[in-house]
Design an enzyme around this catalytic site. Structure first.
Site, PDB file in Angstrom:
ATOM      1  N   LYS A   1       0.775  -1.872  -4.664  1.00 61.81           N
ATOM      2  CA  LYS A   1       0.114  -0.582  -4.349  1.00 61.81           C
ATOM      3  C   LYS A   1       1.041  -0.062  -3.337  1.00 61.81           C
ATOM      4  O   LYS A   1       1.933  -0.703  -2.542  1.00 61.81           O
ATOM      5  CB  LYS A   1      -1.228  -1.127  -3.566  1.00 61.81           C
TER       6      LYS A   1
ATOM      7  N   SER B   1      -9.839   1.295  -2.887  1.00 65.40           N
ATOM      8  CA  SER B   1      -8.884   2.350  -2.893  1.00 65.40           C
ATOM      9  C   SER B   1      -7.335   1.564  -3.854  1.00 65.40           C
ATOM     10  O   SER B   1      -6.696   2.662  -4.048  1.00 65.40           O
ATOM     11  CB  SER B   1      -8.125   2.468  -1.443  1.00 65.40           C
TER      12      SER B   1
ATOM     13  N   SER C   1     -11.506  -3.073  -1.549  1.00 62.10           N
ATOM     14  CA  SER C   1     -10.526  -2.311  -2.166  1.00 62.10           C
ATOM     15  C   SER C   1      -9.477  -2.957  -3.307  1.00 62.10           C
ATOM     16  O   SER C   1      -9.029  -2.276  -4.178  1.00 62.10           O
ATOM     17  CB  SER C   1      -9.594  -1.432  -1.493  1.00 62.10           C
TER      18      SER C   1
HETATM   19  N1  GLN Z   1     -14.154   1.776   0.484  1.00 68.73           N
HETATM   20  C1  GLN Z   1     -13.814   1.166   1.842  1.00 68.73           C
HETATM   21  C2  GLN Z   1     -13.534   2.166   2.782  1.00 68.73           C
HETATM   22  O1  GLN Z   1     -13.473   3.370   2.317  1.00 68.73           O
HETATM   23  C3  GLN Z   1     -12.886  -0.094   1.503  1.00 68.73           C
HETATM   24  C4  GLN Z   1     -11.565   0.429   1.586  1.00 68.73           C
HETATM   25  C5  GLN Z   1     -10.611  -0.651   1.523  1.00 68.73           C
HETATM   26  O2  GLN Z   1     -10.853  -1.913   1.316  1.00 68.73           O
HETATM   27  N2  GLN Z   1      -9.289  -0.539   1.752  1.00 68.73           N
HETATM   28  O3  GLN Z   1     -12.950   1.765   3.798  1.00 68.73           O
END
Ligand code: GLN
Length: 494
Positions: free
Chosen positions: A74, A149, A173
């Site tokens: 990532k 994400s 994410s």
């Molecule tokens: N969807 C969550 C957010 O927008 C989690 C994102 C993540 O785990 N990096 O913060």
């Protein structure tokens, strides 16, 4: 092929790592124009690494537990000498000065780095649409988002553009995109995997973990990356077990809890059916299933969307255009003060969602509001953790849907942040409580989109998590299904 199959074939020289790597890049070239999972690719470097592994094997050396297998990282994790952009304009030119601990461990395990995957800007999002480099698509239906994400990592695994991938999980994410793309995603216990070299989003929640085709690969990847690291003060000094030993098909007498709060309003019927069928199957294998209650679930989204943005507003204060990253093009203007340069750099460098989080966080932390928002959210966090402590007094594993729906269409929720945040309802609590969680494929909805089953365990009990996940997986073939894209078809057409 999965990593556990490939490692053996590369080691006994049925296949070379170079052949595997070249074939992965062939697949990437075929489908990347449609999936858009990568921020950057490193073909020459990957082939060079693969050749080194091959010659090590030819010389009788040990190629490592991931010897010669392609891994996608990532783009919020450092790999020396390559760009780490966090899919943001503000880091568009940032070259990693050092390896993240996870990167170093993967190198030591013989992994081949093929590139960096797309994410929501700074990992803030659930759809990979907020990336400065454009949205990633879901390989099961290119009109849909892959989740986020870590959407690039999950989509690439599903599309066969990599064998293994690494993601990060602050509020879901890893698990949510794994669920939307029909692959396996494991968020380890807070403290299990070092975050040294991961660009910080919300430091009390962030964890790094595997995204893979099956649970055996998740266990293998955990063996490579787990363990104490003195460079991360939150990493816990406990020996990491051999996770592949958990791959036994036996759930006899394992106590499973089904939290009633996770099966209420907003849960899609197809998702509910797939999850309930999965629970029945696991019960049929000898596990003891009972209902449990996690009464503070309804406050989890609100608490998370105060705590995570508060930490983000502090962590992202460092991007000011002075030492690295994007700097406003007007910086040569003699009329600009230092404050002007900061403001313009940040105004131009960050996207809309990141700015929204910084504002939410700065507001919650400001004097006069701190007690009412930040402090209260921290108290709610403690109550959520206590709910889990109580539930885990009675059960070994908690099973829930990973997400209330399957993947939605690109653009459908991008203008409605609250709708987007509410989708995180089932994943966020594990981060707030620091627990390990895994999402594994458990079926499809009426439109052919994958459904994910989430399993949660006590802190540092990834072993039971993997054991139950593996037992279920061995009795099903969901993880073996492939999107049509992999057979050269796209959305039904050849
Ligand atoms: N969807 C969550 C957010 O927008 C989690 C994102 C993540 O785990 N990096 O913060």
């Amino acid at each position: 092929m999965t990593a556990h199959e490939l490692v053996k074939k590369i080691k006994n020289r049925e296949l070379s790592s170079e052949e595997v790597t070249v074939s992965i890049f062939k697949r990437i070239e075929e489908v990347e124009g449609k999936v858009k999972a990568f921020v950057s690719r490193a073909k020459d470097l990957a082939v060079k690494q693969a050749r080194e592994i091959d010659s090590r094997i030819a010389g009788g050396g040990d190629p490592g537990i991931l010897g010669g297998v392609p891994v996608l990282i990532k783009d919020n994790i450092n790999v020396t000498g390559t760009r780490t952009t966090c899919s943001s304009k503000i880091l568009h030119n940032f070259v990693s000065p050092y390896d993240a601990t996870v990167t170093k461990k993967l190198r030591d395990a013989g992994a081949v780095f093929i590139g960096k995957s797309n994410l929501d800007e700074f990992a803030m999002g659930s759809s990979t649409e907020t990336s400065h480099y454009g949205a990633t698509r879901n390989p099961w239906n290119l009109d849909c988002i892959p989740g986020g994400s870590s959407g690039g990592s999950a989509a690439a695994v599903a599309a066969g553009q990599t064998v293994l991938a690494i993601g990060s999980d602050t509020g879901g994410s890893i698990r949510q995109p794994a669920s939307f793309c029909g692959v396996v995603g494991l968020k380890p216990t807070y403290g299990r995997v070092s975050r040294y070299g991961l660009v910080a989003f919300a430091s009390s929640l962030d964890q790094i973990g595997p995204i893979t085709r099956d649970t055996a690969d998740a266990a293998l990847l955990m063996n490579a990356i787990a363990g104490y690291d003195k460079n991360d003060s939150t990493s816990v000094d406990l020996p990491a077990p051999d996770y592949t030993r958990s791959l036994v098909k036996d759930v006899k007498d394992i106590r499973i809890g089904i939290p009633k709060e996770y099966f209420g309003e907003g849960l899609n019927k197809d998702v509910e059916k797939a999850v309930r069928d999965a629970v029945k199957l696991i019960e049929g294998q000898g596990a003891k299933v009972r209902e449990v209650s996690l009464p503070h679930t309804e406050y989890a989204v609100a608490a998370y969307y105060i705590i995570a943005p508060s930490e983000a507003s502090s962590n992202l204060a460092r991007y000011d255009g002075v030492k690295y990253g994007y700097r406003t093009e007007g910086d040569e203007n003699p009329g600009l003060s230092l404050i002007d340069v900061y403001e313009r750099t940040r105004g131009e460098g960050f996207g809309q969602e990141v700015k929204r989080r910084i504002m939410l966080g700065a507001y919650s932390l400001s004097s006069g509001y701190y007690d009412a928002y930040y402090l209260k959210a921290q108290k709610v966090r403690t109550l959520i953790k206590k709910d889990f402590d109580e539930a885990f007094g009675e059960v070994d594993i908690i099973i829930t849907p990973t997400t209330p729906t399957t993947a939605f269409r690109v653009g459908e929720k991008i203008d409605d942040p609250l709708q987007m945040y509410l989708l995180d309802i089932y994943t966020i609590s594990a981060n707030l409580a620091g627990l390990p969680g895994i999402s594994i494929p458990c079926g499809f909805d009426g439109k052919g989109m994958p459904v994910g089953l989430q399993l949660l365990a006590k802190p540092f009990d990834e072993e039971t998590l993997l054991r139950v996940a593996y037992s279920y997986e061995q009795s099903t073939d969901w993880h073996l299904r492939e999107p049509e894209l992999r057979q050269g078809r796209v959305n039904g057409k050849v």
